[in-house]
Design an enzyme around this catalytic site. Structure first.
Site, PDB file in Angstrom:
ATOM      1  N   ARG A 132      38.259  47.820  35.616  1.00 50.76           N
ATOM      2  CA  ARG A 132      38.404  47.144  36.914  1.00 50.76           C
ATOM      3  C   ARG A 132      39.838  46.704  37.169  1.00 50.76           C
ATOM      4  O   ARG A 132      40.521  46.189  36.298  1.00 50.76           O
ATOM      5  CB  ARG A 132      37.495  45.918  36.981  1.00 50.76           C
ATOM      6  N   ARG A 165      41.452  41.314  35.380  1.00 45.19           N
ATOM      7  CA  ARG A 165      41.038  39.912  35.255  1.00 45.19           C
ATOM      8  C   ARG A 165      40.983  39.502  33.792  1.00 45.19           C
ATOM      9  O   ARG A 165      40.605  40.289  32.934  1.00 45.19           O
ATOM     10  CB  ARG A 165      39.665  39.719  35.905  1.00 45.19           C
ATOM     11  N   LYS A 169      28.717  43.630  43.042  1.00 46.14           N
ATOM     12  CA  LYS A 169      28.431  42.677  44.120  1.00 46.14           C
ATOM     13  C   LYS A 169      29.626  42.579  45.069  1.00 46.14           C
ATOM     14  O   LYS A 169      29.474  42.656  46.282  1.00 46.14           O
ATOM     15  CB  LYS A 169      28.112  41.280  43.551  1.00 46.14           C
ATOM     16  N   ARG A 227      23.855  30.733  40.999  1.00 45.49           N
ATOM     17  CA  ARG A 227      23.897  31.369  39.693  1.00 45.49           C
ATOM     18  C   ARG A 227      23.031  30.636  38.673  1.00 45.49           C
ATOM     19  O   ARG A 227      22.932  31.075  37.538  1.00 45.49           O
ATOM     20  CB  ARG A 227      25.334  31.327  39.209  1.00 45.49           C
ATOM     21  N   ARG A 264      29.336  36.968  29.243  1.00 45.08           N
ATOM     22  CA  ARG A 264      28.916  36.759  30.645  1.00 45.08           C
ATOM     23  C   ARG A 264      27.556  37.406  30.903  1.00 45.08           C
ATOM     24  O   ARG A 264      26.722  36.872  31.632  1.00 45.08           O
ATOM     25  CB  ARG A 264      29.981  37.318  31.593  1.00 45.08           C
TER      26      ARG A 264
HETATM   27  P1  AP5 Z   1      32.642  44.490  41.220  1.00 46.11           P
HETATM   28  O1  AP5 Z   1      32.272  44.823  42.619  1.00 46.11           O
HETATM   29  O2  AP5 Z   1      33.910  43.746  40.984  1.00 46.11           O
HETATM   30  O3  AP5 Z   1      31.401  43.761  40.494  1.00 46.11           O
HETATM   31  P2  AP5 Z   1      30.868  42.270  40.637  1.00 46.11           P
HETATM   32  O4  AP5 Z   1      29.385  42.345  40.531  1.00 46.11           O
HETATM   33  O5  AP5 Z   1      31.429  41.608  41.845  1.00 46.11           O
HETATM   34  O6  AP5 Z   1      31.468  41.684  39.288  1.00 46.11           O
HETATM   35  P3  AP5 Z   1      32.151  40.287  38.972  1.00 46.11           P
HETATM   36  O7  AP5 Z   1      32.692  40.392  37.577  1.00 46.11           O
HETATM   37  O8  AP5 Z   1      33.121  39.873  40.026  1.00 46.11           O
HETATM   38  O9  AP5 Z   1      30.954  39.363  38.975  1.00 46.11           O
HETATM   39  P4  AP5 Z   1      30.826  38.074  38.270  1.00 46.11           P
HETATM   40  O10 AP5 Z   1      29.615  37.597  38.930  1.00 46.11           O
HETATM   41  O11 AP5 Z   1      30.743  38.089  36.799  1.00 46.11           O
HETATM   42  O12 AP5 Z   1      32.230  37.319  38.531  1.00 46.11           O
HETATM   43  P5  AP5 Z   1      32.621  36.171  39.554  1.00 46.11           P
HETATM   44  O13 AP5 Z   1      33.959  36.467  40.061  1.00 46.11           O
HETATM   45  O14 AP5 Z   1      31.520  35.923  40.515  1.00 46.11           O
HETATM   46  O15 AP5 Z   1      32.642  45.848  40.367  1.00 46.11           O
HETATM   47  C1  AP5 Z   1      33.025  45.841  39.000  1.00 46.11           C
HETATM   48  C2  AP5 Z   1      33.819  47.127  38.685  1.00 46.11           C
HETATM   49  O16 AP5 Z   1      32.954  48.257  38.805  1.00 46.11           O
HETATM   50  C3  AP5 Z   1      34.991  47.384  39.663  1.00 46.11           C
HETATM   51  O17 AP5 Z   1      36.038  47.973  38.947  1.00 46.11           O
HETATM   52  C4  AP5 Z   1      34.412  48.379  40.692  1.00 46.11           C
HETATM   53  O18 AP5 Z   1      35.410  49.190  41.264  1.00 46.11           O
HETATM   54  C5  AP5 Z   1      33.456  49.173  39.793  1.00 46.11           C
HETATM   55  N1  AP5 Z   1      32.295  49.695  40.528  1.00 46.11           N
HETATM   56  C6  AP5 Z   1      31.649  49.133  41.590  1.00 46.11           C
HETATM   57  N2  AP5 Z   1      30.617  49.916  41.976  1.00 46.11           N
HETATM   58  C7  AP5 Z   1      30.609  50.974  41.107  1.00 46.11           C
HETATM   59  C8  AP5 Z   1      29.776  52.108  40.971  1.00 46.11           C
HETATM   60  N3  AP5 Z   1      28.737  52.336  41.796  1.00 46.11           N
HETATM   61  N4  AP5 Z   1      30.042  52.995  39.962  1.00 46.11           N
HETATM   62  C9  AP5 Z   1      31.089  52.783  39.106  1.00 46.11           C
HETATM   63  N5  AP5 Z   1      31.923  51.728  39.189  1.00 46.11           N
HETATM   64  C10 AP5 Z   1      31.682  50.815  40.175  1.00 46.11           C
HETATM   65  O19 AP5 Z   1      32.660  34.900  38.584  1.00 46.11           O
HETATM   66  C11 AP5 Z   1      33.681  34.741  37.623  1.00 46.11           C
HETATM   67  C12 AP5 Z   1      33.454  33.433  36.876  1.00 46.11           C
HETATM   68  O20 AP5 Z   1      33.509  32.311  37.797  1.00 46.11           O
HETATM   69  C13 AP5 Z   1      32.092  33.285  36.192  1.00 46.11           C
HETATM   70  O21 AP5 Z   1      32.076  33.890  34.910  1.00 46.11           O
HETATM   71  C14 AP5 Z   1      31.967  31.754  36.123  1.00 46.11           C
HETATM   72  O22 AP5 Z   1      32.773  31.217  35.108  1.00 46.11           O
HETATM   73  C15 AP5 Z   1      32.561  31.312  37.449  1.00 46.11           C
HETATM   74  N6  AP5 Z   1      31.561  31.214  38.536  1.00 46.11           N
HETATM   75  C16 AP5 Z   1      31.537  31.958  39.672  1.00 46.11           C
HETATM   76  N7  AP5 Z   1      30.517  31.619  40.446  1.00 46.11           N
HETATM   77  C17 AP5 Z   1      29.860  30.624  39.792  1.00 46.11           C
HETATM   78  C18 AP5 Z   1      28.694  29.872  40.086  1.00 46.11           C
HETATM   79  N8  AP5 Z   1      27.994  30.051  41.226  1.00 46.11           N
HETATM   80  N9  AP5 Z   1      28.296  28.937  39.183  1.00 46.11           N
HETATM   81  C19 AP5 Z   1      28.990  28.716  38.044  1.00 46.11           C
HETATM   82  N10 AP5 Z   1      30.103  29.401  37.695  1.00 46.11           N
HETATM   83  C20 AP5 Z   1      30.534  30.355  38.577  1.00 46.11           C
END
Ligand code: AP5
Length: 231
Positions: free
Chosen positions: A134, A167, A24, A99, A178
């Protein structure tokens, strides 16, 4: 050939949904740059809050490190404050928000418009290897992967040269938790948005499912095509 986007006329409001590690953040960066709209990542906002106010955000850090979800009230407060900023006037891209169904209902009740909901679909088997490699640039939120999307210089951010980090919530055990939470609490949003679109009531967003396996570039093309950003 790409369409030229007129900054003044752009008014696209998007949600990116997908499991942790679906890409994402990676893909949201391309789309927000193309459309000149801000990427609003609740995960990044929370990590910044923890960094800036460690004593106040102890509870939030503990929830994130364990792979749980932060309270809906906290998230809705953060998002509604962020939307007051001037750069959201011409649209926005929500990355990782909403979410829970509670957050999605609140968004709708507050008349915060959304044009498209984009689901990035990646099988769970692939997620764990993506997360384990990552690397993140904490200040900007730019993400890399040691193998699949490496920085130009190992361990350094391409734009600033600053050190990349892993991270704390990317260890295997937390990633599995997760993922479980995603399928339990977030994936129901897909049916929520599909049903809303079918109802046709209150200007529903259009739902688009993207196969998010393959190269970063191929996925980018699929998303641009789904959003009619290709001529
Ligand atoms: P990346 O682009 O970083 O993936 P992502 O989908 O953004 O993953 P996140 O872990 O950031 O999502 P998340 O939703 O769990 O975390 P968030 O920060 O929102 O890609 C991942 C890896 O794959 C990278 O190394 C990239 O280079 C690689 N990659 C990308 N495309 C690729 C491809 N095509 N092929 C191979 N490799 C590839 O949330 C973190 C925490 O915050 C949550 O756990 C929760 O505690 C809290 N939180 C955040 N938002 C909320 C909410 N709305 N409500 C409640 N809690 C929340």
């Amino acid at each position: 050939m790409f369409l030229v986007i007129d900054k003044e006329k752009t008014h696209m409001r998007l949600i990116f949904i997908g499991p942790p590690g679906a890409g994402k953040g990676t893909q949201a960066a391309f789309v927000s740059q193309r459309l000149h709209i801000p990427k609003i990542s609740t995960g990044e906002m929370l990590r910044m809050a923890v960094k800036l106010r460690p004593t106040l955000a102890v509870e939030i850090k503990a929830i994130m490190d364990s792979g749980g979800l932060v309270s809906d009230d906290t998230i809705m407060y953060l998002v509604s404050q962020r939307l007051l900023d001037e750069d959201c006037e011409h649209g926005y891209l929500f990355d990782g928000f909403p979410r829970t169904v509670v957050q999605a209902v609140a968004l709708r009740q507050q008349n915060i418009g959304v044009d498209y909901v984009v689901e990035l679909d990646v099988p769970s088997e692939e997620i764990v290897s993506r997360m384990e490699g990552r690397l993140t640039h904490p200040k900007s939120g730019r993400v890399y992967h040691a193998l699949y999307n490496p920085p130009r210089v190992a361990g350094q951010d391409d734009l600033t040269g600053e050190t990349l980090v892993s991270r704390e919530d990317d260890c295997r055990e937390t990633v599995l938790k997760r993922l479980e939470i995603y399928y339990d609490q977030t994936s129901p949003l897909i049916n929520f948005y599909k049903a809303w679109e079918v109802s046709g009531i209150d200007s529903p967003p259009r739902y688009r499912k993207i196969n998010a396996t393959g190269s970063v570039e191929d996925i980018r093309q699929r998303i641009f095509s789904a959003l009619s950003l290709l001529s």
